[in-house]
Scaffold this active site. Sequence first.
Site, mmCIF file in Angstrom:
data_model
loop_
_atom_site.group_PDB
_atom_site.id
_atom_site.type_symbol
_atom_site.label_atom_id
_atom_site.label_comp_id
_atom_site.label_asym_id
_atom_site.label_seq_id
_atom_site.Cartn_x
_atom_site.Cartn_y
_atom_site.Cartn_z
ATOM 1 N N GLY A 24 95.758 -94.558 52.430
ATOM 2 C CA GLY A 24 95.594 -93.108 52.425
ATOM 3 C C GLY A 24 95.704 -92.529 51.031
ATOM 4 O O GLY A 24 95.993 -93.235 50.062
ATOM 5 N N GLY A 57 97.300 -91.272 48.293
ATOM 6 C CA GLY A 57 98.669 -91.230 47.804
ATOM 7 C C GLY A 57 98.902 -90.225 46.708
ATOM 8 O O GLY A 57 100.040 -89.850 46.430
ATOM 9 N N LYS A 68 93.242 -84.603 42.137
ATOM 10 C CA LYS A 68 93.745 -85.970 41.987
ATOM 11 C C LYS A 68 94.906 -85.956 41.003
ATOM 12 O O LYS A 68 94.738 -85.572 39.841
ATOM 13 C CB LYS A 68 92.626 -86.883 41.485
ATOM 14 N N GLY A 112 102.681 -89.616 43.162
ATOM 15 C CA GLY A 112 101.553 -88.733 43.421
ATOM 16 C C GLY A 112 100.956 -88.102 42.179
ATOM 17 O O GLY A 112 100.118 -87.205 42.285
ATOM 18 N N ASP A 131 88.732 -99.587 50.335
ATOM 19 C CA ASP A 131 89.136 -98.176 50.339
ATOM 20 C C ASP A 131 88.550 -97.420 49.152
ATOM 21 O O ASP A 131 88.714 -96.201 49.057
ATOM 22 C CB ASP A 131 90.663 -98.050 50.354
ATOM 23 N N ASN A 132 87.862 -98.120 48.249
ATOM 24 C CA ASN A 132 87.174 -97.474 47.132
ATOM 25 C C ASN A 132 85.653 -97.539 47.291
ATOM 26 O O ASN A 132 84.920 -97.384 46.316
ATOM 27 C CB ASN A 132 87.556 -98.139 45.807
#
EC number: 2.7.7.-
Length: 485
Positions: free
Chosen positions: A84, A86, A107, A120, A246-247
């Site tokens: 997810g 992050g 981001k 984060g 995930d990318n």
Amino acid sequence: MSARYLSLSPFFYSTVKPTPVPEPQWIAFNQPLADSLQLPAEIASSEHAAAVSILAGNTVPSWATPFSQAYSGHQFGHFNPTLGDGRAIVLLEAETATGELYDIQLKGAGRTPYSRSGDGRSPIGPVLREYLVSETMHTFGVPTTRALAAVATGGWVRREESAPGAILTRVASSHIRVGTFQYAASQGGKERVQELADYVIQRHYPHLQHAKQPYFELIKTVMQRQARLVSHWMSLGFIHGVMNTDNCSVAGETIDYGPCAFMEQYNAQQVFSFIDKRGRYRYDNQPHIAQWNMARFAESLAELVRLPDETNDALIRRLSELVETFPAMYEAQWLQRFGAKIGLAQPTTADTQLIKDLLSLFAEHAIDFTLGFRYLIGELKEQPEAYATRQLFADPAPFLAWRKQWQQCVGKHAQALMAEVNPVLIPRNHHVEAAIQEAQNKGQLERFHKLLTALQTPFNEQHLGSELAQPANAEEQVTTTFCGT
């Protein structure tokens, strides 16, 4: 108009507010991009009093419902079921005049429910790198996320050492990934996979809504997008660095720029990423990884494409046959891309060897990939002062033998074609790193903005011979890049 991502079940996301920062200040704002989107007035210009506060996460306006997405992913081949966003928070989905939706994402905006042990945040270095590289990729015509803004936070981020913090505002047609489908399949089952697949078809591929087998066609279409995307990367010497599932965007965009880089001397085994110790995501392995990722995508949709009374073996065989068509898709795109680089508008498979022979010469003689191709234009000019590829060879004899064969193949429009696809400038590692170090250590952005401005016209021949077009010398070379997580 496509439905918003928040129309999906909360299974796919968590609403979360950005964490305020001490002292937000502008690094950059992409006004032309802002003008192309129908953004709320408060963030449509850096001149608006509230803009820097909103894009730093200090102010959440009434029109925003910030959220982070849940997803899984294979990281360097190992499956992690719960990843997810992050450190990324979608501020809003902006709708253009034609009804297209774009994610406006912060981001580095602070912790989310998916941060695990992370803070984060993002150091300034990866923000500047992504801003420069993603905007350059856009000028190259590569499908990509865009950089709308960068804001310095006034705080510090601790990684191997402390560095100033920053937040990137990026724009994507969506942030839905192969890993999002893996999350739906592994954590939610067929119902969630179908919900997500229907949404992706509606948002990105509406022409598939009336297909006889829409989910099977969705796999095929995403494969085609990935083949096109990765072949474009390869034609520019671009190395993504972390092609985890995930990318991998199902919209076919370059996403999640981390330890990415453009190679200089041609080396098919080139790796830059500090964390890619075994070269899984090296230059020449990118098409194979793209196929591997597409196999994971197909697995995630398997139950949706199962035919009535189809056995598991038959289903696996049918999906495997589909995934095995990927190399042919990629090779066709690769030939078109590299054919254009040497001036062939309609290359045939017979031209493949000619291209590979040139790449072999580049590898054997350590020729700069970008200049080696761009200077080919000079080989077709009669001016003696023209920049020509032969000038890059200590011993040009092998190249001149190749050139003789090549000149028999190109037509009268070759120069124009090559000038359109072979850039003069790329974001060379040593220039990017110099800009980062100047910003990080001195708080100065002149070098960053000079580089950003030049990279907006990367095909302009006026850059030939300039400092920014030249490869790094021995003491300037940057051989390792980092992602900043």
